[in-house]
Design a protein around this motif. Structure first.
Motif, mmCIF file in Angstrom:
data_model
loop_
_atom_site.group_PDB
_atom_site.id
_atom_site.type_symbol
_atom_site.label_atom_id
_atom_site.label_comp_id
_atom_site.label_asym_id
_atom_site.label_seq_id
_atom_site.Cartn_x
_atom_site.Cartn_y
_atom_site.Cartn_z
ATOM 1 N N ARG A 123 31.672 90.237 59.162
ATOM 2 C CA ARG A 123 31.693 91.697 58.673
ATOM 3 C C ARG A 123 32.104 91.932 57.241
ATOM 4 N NH1 ARG A 123 33.806 95.106 63.960
ATOM 5 N NH2 ARG A 123 32.171 94.279 65.229
ATOM 6 N N PRO A 124 31.571 92.883 56.318
ATOM 7 C CA PRO A 124 31.974 92.786 54.944
ATOM 8 C C PRO A 124 33.296 93.161 54.782
ATOM 9 C CG PRO A 124 30.720 94.768 55.588
ATOM 10 C CD PRO A 124 30.571 93.678 56.957
ATOM 11 N N ALA A 125 33.644 92.495 53.557
ATOM 12 C CA ALA A 125 35.239 92.913 53.310
ATOM 13 C C ALA A 125 35.542 94.056 53.297
ATOM 14 C CB ALA A 125 35.627 92.157 51.920
ATOM 15 N N GLN A 126 34.706 95.051 52.563
ATOM 16 C CA GLN A 126 35.143 96.808 52.773
ATOM 17 C C GLN A 126 35.488 97.093 53.974
ATOM 18 O OE1 GLN A 126 36.161 97.567 50.119
ATOM 19 N NE2 GLN A 126 34.807 97.514 48.271
ATOM 20 N N LEU A 127 34.845 96.675 55.014
ATOM 21 C CA LEU A 127 35.303 97.157 56.535
ATOM 22 C C LEU A 127 36.643 97.099 56.627
ATOM 23 C CD1 LEU A 127 34.480 98.504 59.167
ATOM 24 C CD2 LEU A 127 33.946 96.136 59.921
ATOM 25 N N THR A 128 37.193 95.817 56.395
ATOM 26 C CA THR A 128 38.505 95.693 56.398
ATOM 27 C C THR A 128 39.527 96.336 55.558
ATOM 28 O OG1 THR A 128 38.033 93.326 57.292
ATOM 29 C CG2 THR A 128 40.284 93.877 56.588
ATOM 30 N N ASN A 163 28.275 98.136 49.205
ATOM 31 C CA ASN A 163 29.303 98.280 48.519
ATOM 32 C C ASN A 163 29.980 97.084 48.301
ATOM 33 O OD1 ASN A 163 32.564 99.528 48.887
ATOM 34 N ND2 ASN A 163 31.214 100.694 47.557
ATOM 35 N N THR A 164 30.201 96.523 49.290
ATOM 36 C CA THR A 164 31.043 94.800 49.193
ATOM 37 C C THR A 164 30.121 94.124 48.221
ATOM 38 O OG1 THR A 164 31.763 95.418 51.617
ATOM 39 C CG2 THR A 164 31.742 93.083 50.542
ATOM 40 N N ALA A 165 28.951 94.061 48.369
ATOM 41 C CA ALA A 165 28.182 93.180 47.473
ATOM 42 C C ALA A 165 28.352 93.596 45.886
ATOM 43 C CB ALA A 165 26.563 93.150 47.857
ATOM 44 N N ALA A 166 28.514 94.995 45.639
ATOM 45 C CA ALA A 166 28.599 95.430 44.248
ATOM 46 C C ALA A 166 30.113 95.052 43.770
ATOM 47 C CB ALA A 166 28.519 96.994 44.092
ATOM 48 N N TRP A 167 31.025 95.301 44.451
ATOM 49 C CA TRP A 167 32.321 94.751 44.258
ATOM 50 C C TRP A 167 32.596 93.381 43.998
ATOM 51 C CZ3 TRP A 167 37.210 97.059 42.969
ATOM 52 C CH2 TRP A 167 37.109 98.474 43.336
ATOM 53 N N GLY A 168 31.791 92.668 44.816
ATOM 54 C CA GLY A 168 31.954 91.229 44.778
ATOM 55 C C GLY A 168 31.452 90.579 43.434
ATOM 56 N N ALA A 169 30.024 91.120 43.047
ATOM 57 C CA ALA A 169 29.387 90.619 42.136
ATOM 58 C C ALA A 169 30.123 91.158 40.580
ATOM 59 C CB ALA A 169 28.054 91.303 42.164
ATOM 60 N N VAL A 170 30.627 92.451 40.480
ATOM 61 C CA VAL A 170 31.243 92.586 39.554
ATOM 62 C C VAL A 170 32.636 91.909 39.274
ATOM 63 C CG1 VAL A 170 32.638 94.770 38.292
ATOM 64 C CG2 VAL A 170 30.470 95.111 39.419
ATOM 65 N N LEU A 171 33.490 91.524 40.193
ATOM 66 C CA LEU A 171 34.461 90.847 40.055
ATOM 67 C C LEU A 171 34.427 89.530 39.645
ATOM 68 C CD1 LEU A 171 36.683 92.004 43.251
ATOM 69 C CD2 LEU A 171 37.202 92.471 40.762
#
Length: 220
Positions: A123-128, A163-171
Protein backbone atom coordinates in the motif's frame (compact mmCIF):
# COMPACT_ATOMS: atom_id res chain seq x y z
CA UNK A 1 -19.65 12.13 29.45
CA UNK A 2 -18.47 12.49 25.84
CA UNK A 3 -15.34 14.51 25.14
CA UNK A 4 -15.33 16.49 21.92
CA UNK A 5 -12.48 15.00 19.86
CA UNK A 6 -12.21 17.93 17.42
CA UNK A 7 -10.56 20.46 19.79
CA UNK A 8 -8.15 17.73 20.91
CA UNK A 9 -7.35 16.83 17.30
CA UNK A 10 -6.89 20.49 16.35
CA UNK A 11 -4.55 20.99 19.30
CA UNK A 12 -2.53 17.94 18.27
CA UNK A 13 -2.24 19.19 14.70
CA UNK A 14 -1.13 22.62 15.90
CA UNK A 15 1.58 21.00 18.03
CA UNK A 16 2.88 19.05 15.04
CA UNK A 17 2.94 22.17 12.84
CA UNK A 18 4.63 24.23 15.57
CA UNK A 19 7.28 21.55 16.15
CA UNK A 20 8.11 21.38 12.44
CA UNK A 21 8.30 25.16 12.11
CA UNK A 22 10.68 25.34 15.08
CA UNK A 23 12.81 22.57 13.60
CA UNK A 24 13.15 24.47 10.33
CA UNK A 25 13.98 27.72 12.13
CA UNK A 26 16.63 26.32 14.48
CA UNK A 27 18.12 23.66 12.21
CA UNK A 28 18.00 25.46 8.84
CA UNK A 29 17.35 29.20 9.07
CA UNK A 30 19.45 30.07 12.14
CA UNK A 31 22.56 28.14 10.98
CA UNK A 32 22.32 29.73 7.52
CA UNK A 33 21.97 33.27 8.93
CA UNK A 34 24.85 32.61 11.31
CA UNK A 35 27.04 31.29 8.48
CA UNK A 36 26.58 34.38 6.32
CA UNK A 37 26.86 36.69 9.29
CA UNK A 38 30.19 35.17 10.27
CA UNK A 39 31.43 35.21 6.69
CA UNK A 40 30.56 38.91 6.46
CA UNK A 41 32.56 39.43 9.65
CA UNK A 42 35.58 37.77 8.06
CA UNK A 43 35.36 34.35 9.73
CA UNK A 44 36.75 31.46 7.67
CA UNK A 45 34.43 29.17 5.73
CA UNK A 46 35.33 26.18 7.91
CA UNK A 47 34.50 27.86 11.22
CA UNK A 48 31.37 29.50 9.79
CA UNK A 49 30.11 26.09 8.67
CA UNK A 50 30.98 24.47 12.01
CA UNK A 51 29.21 27.26 13.89
CA UNK A 52 25.98 26.24 12.20
CA UNK A 53 26.35 22.78 13.71
CA UNK A 54 27.12 24.08 17.19
CA UNK A 55 24.22 26.55 17.26
CA UNK A 56 21.68 23.85 16.32
CA UNK A 57 22.92 21.35 18.91
CA UNK A 58 21.16 22.89 21.98
CA UNK A 59 17.77 22.87 20.22
CA UNK A 60 18.13 19.22 19.20
CA UNK A 61 19.18 18.28 22.74
CA UNK A 62 16.20 20.19 24.15
CA UNK A 63 13.73 18.34 21.89
CA UNK A 64 15.16 14.98 22.95
CA UNK A 65 14.91 15.90 26.66
CA UNK A 66 11.42 17.36 26.24
CA UNK A 67 10.04 14.37 24.33
CA UNK A 68 12.05 11.84 26.35
CA UNK A 69 12.80 10.00 23.12
CA UNK A 70 14.75 10.39 19.89
CA UNK A 71 12.19 10.77 17.10
CA UNK A 72 12.96 10.64 13.38
CA UNK A 73 13.57 14.38 13.02
CA UNK A 74 15.93 14.44 16.00
CA UNK A 75 17.70 11.33 14.73
CA UNK A 76 18.38 12.98 11.36
CA UNK A 77 19.61 16.17 13.05
CA UNK A 78 21.90 14.22 15.39
CA UNK A 79 23.30 12.19 12.51
CA UNK A 80 24.07 15.39 10.58
CA UNK A 81 25.87 16.86 13.60
CA UNK A 82 27.90 13.70 14.22
CA UNK A 83 28.84 13.54 10.55
CA UNK A 84 29.85 17.21 10.64
CA UNK A 85 32.10 16.75 13.66
CA UNK A 86 33.73 13.64 12.18
CA UNK A 87 34.36 15.35 8.85
CA UNK A 88 35.62 18.43 10.66
CA UNK A 89 38.14 16.37 12.59
CA UNK A 90 39.28 14.48 9.51
CA UNK A 91 39.80 17.47 7.26
CA UNK A 92 40.10 21.22 7.42
CA UNK A 93 38.76 21.56 3.87
CA UNK A 94 35.50 23.58 3.99
CA UNK A 95 34.04 21.67 1.04
CA UNK A 96 34.50 18.40 2.90
CA UNK A 97 32.56 19.87 5.82
CA UNK A 98 29.92 21.19 3.42
CA UNK A 99 29.29 17.65 2.17
CA UNK A 100 27.22 17.14 5.31
CA UNK A 101 24.61 19.36 3.63
CA UNK A 102 24.02 16.48 1.26
CA UNK A 103 23.42 13.99 4.08
CA UNK A 104 19.96 15.29 4.92
CA UNK A 105 19.14 15.42 1.22
CA UNK A 106 20.35 11.84 0.81
CA UNK A 107 18.03 10.72 3.61
CA UNK A 108 15.18 12.58 1.92
CA UNK A 109 16.07 10.82 -1.31
CA UNK A 110 15.98 7.43 0.38
CA UNK A 111 12.57 8.30 1.81
CA UNK A 112 11.43 9.34 -1.66
CA UNK A 113 12.73 6.09 -3.16
CA UNK A 114 10.85 4.15 -0.47
CA UNK A 115 7.66 6.05 -1.31
CA UNK A 116 8.05 5.14 -4.98
CA UNK A 117 8.50 1.47 -4.07
CA UNK A 118 5.29 1.52 -2.01
CA UNK A 119 3.36 2.70 -5.07
CA UNK A 120 3.98 -0.69 -6.66
CA UNK A 121 4.50 -2.95 -3.63
CA UNK A 122 1.86 -3.16 -0.92
CA UNK A 123 0.00 0.00 0.00
CA UNK A 124 1.28 3.50 -0.81
CA UNK A 125 3.09 5.45 1.88
CA UNK A 126 0.53 8.25 1.78
CA UNK A 127 -2.09 5.88 3.16
CA UNK A 128 -0.05 5.43 6.34
CA UNK A 129 1.00 9.08 6.55
CA UNK A 130 -2.50 10.29 5.75
CA UNK A 131 -4.01 8.13 8.46
CA UNK A 132 -1.67 9.74 11.03
CA UNK A 133 -2.80 13.19 9.91
CA UNK A 134 -6.45 12.12 9.88
CA UNK A 135 -6.14 10.91 13.47
CA UNK A 136 -4.83 14.31 14.52
CA UNK A 137 -7.66 16.08 12.70
CA UNK A 138 -10.58 13.69 13.19
CA UNK A 139 -9.65 11.35 16.00
CA UNK A 140 -9.26 7.57 15.84
CA UNK A 141 -12.71 6.81 14.41
CA UNK A 142 -12.39 9.43 11.70
CA UNK A 143 -8.95 8.15 10.74
CA UNK A 144 -10.24 4.58 10.51
CA UNK A 145 -13.12 5.69 8.30
CA UNK A 146 -10.75 7.62 6.01
CA UNK A 147 -8.31 4.70 5.69
CA UNK A 148 -11.22 2.30 5.18
CA UNK A 149 -11.94 3.92 1.83
CA UNK A 150 -8.91 2.04 0.48
CA UNK A 151 -10.92 -1.20 0.46
CA UNK A 152 -14.01 0.20 -1.25
CA UNK A 153 -13.04 3.19 -3.42
CA UNK A 154 -10.98 2.62 -6.59
CA UNK A 155 -10.59 6.36 -7.19
CA UNK A 156 -9.21 6.75 -3.66
CA UNK A 157 -6.63 4.02 -4.30
CA UNK A 158 -5.55 5.52 -7.63
CA UNK A 159 -5.32 9.01 -6.14
CA UNK A 160 -3.17 7.93 -3.21
CA UNK A 161 -0.82 6.08 -5.55
CA UNK A 162 -0.42 9.13 -7.79
CA UNK A 163 0.10 11.42 -4.79
CA UNK A 164 2.67 9.07 -3.28
CA UNK A 165 4.50 8.79 -6.61
CA UNK A 166 4.65 12.58 -6.93
CA UNK A 167 6.12 13.01 -3.45
CA UNK A 168 8.61 10.20 -3.99
CA UNK A 169 9.77 11.53 -7.35
CA UNK A 170 10.23 15.11 -6.12
CA UNK A 171 12.08 14.04 -2.96
CA UNK A 172 14.38 11.75 -4.93
CA UNK A 173 15.07 14.35 -7.62
CA UNK A 174 15.65 16.98 -4.94
CA UNK A 175 18.22 14.77 -3.23
CA UNK A 176 20.14 14.25 -6.46
CA UNK A 177 20.08 17.98 -7.26
CA UNK A 178 21.17 18.84 -3.71
CA UNK A 179 24.21 16.57 -3.76
CA UNK A 180 25.24 17.86 -7.20
CA UNK A 181 24.95 21.47 -6.04
CA UNK A 182 27.15 20.78 -3.01
CA UNK A 183 29.94 19.70 -5.34
CA UNK A 184 29.62 22.31 -8.11
CA UNK A 185 28.72 25.54 -6.27
CA UNK A 186 31.20 27.91 -4.63
CA UNK A 187 31.23 27.12 -0.91
CA UNK A 188 29.75 30.46 0.11
CA UNK A 189 26.71 29.83 -2.10
CA UNK A 190 25.96 26.25 -1.07
CA UNK A 191 23.85 27.07 1.97
CA UNK A 192 21.62 29.72 0.41
CA UNK A 193 21.16 28.02 -2.98
CA UNK A 194 20.40 24.56 -1.61
CA UNK A 195 18.02 26.03 0.98
CA UNK A 196 16.17 28.12 -1.62
CA UNK A 197 15.92 25.14 -3.99
CA UNK A 198 14.66 22.92 -1.18
CA UNK A 199 12.03 25.38 0.04
CA UNK A 200 10.90 26.19 -3.51
CA UNK A 201 10.48 22.53 -4.49
CA UNK A 202 8.75 21.73 -1.19
CA UNK A 203 6.41 24.72 -1.52
CA UNK A 204 5.50 23.75 -5.08
CA UNK A 205 4.91 20.16 -4.01
CA UNK A 206 2.70 21.20 -1.09
CA UNK A 207 0.62 23.52 -3.30
CA UNK A 208 0.11 20.70 -5.80
CA UNK A 209 -0.59 18.25 -2.95
CA UNK A 210 -3.35 20.41 -1.45
CA UNK A 211 -4.90 21.03 -4.88
CA UNK A 212 -4.81 17.36 -5.82
CA UNK A 213 -6.27 16.16 -2.52
CA UNK A 214 -9.21 18.51 -2.92
CA UNK A 215 -9.67 17.63 -6.59
CA UNK A 216 -9.73 13.89 -5.89
CA UNK A 217 -11.45 14.14 -2.49
CA UNK A 218 -8.51 12.53 -0.70
CA UNK A 219 -8.14 15.01 2.15
CA UNK A 220 -7.53 13.28 5.45
Amino acid sequence: MMIDEKPVADAGLRRVVRANVLAVVFEVVVPMVLFYGLRAAGVSQWWALMAGVLVAAPYVAWTVVRNRRVDLVALVAISVMVLSVVLGLLSDDPRTLAIREGWTAALGGLFGAWMLVTVFVGRPAQLTLGRTIAELKRGAEGAAAWAGRWDTDARFRRGLRINTAAWGAVLLAGAVAHVVLVYVLPIDLISVVTTVVWFASLAGLIVWHVWYLRKENLDA
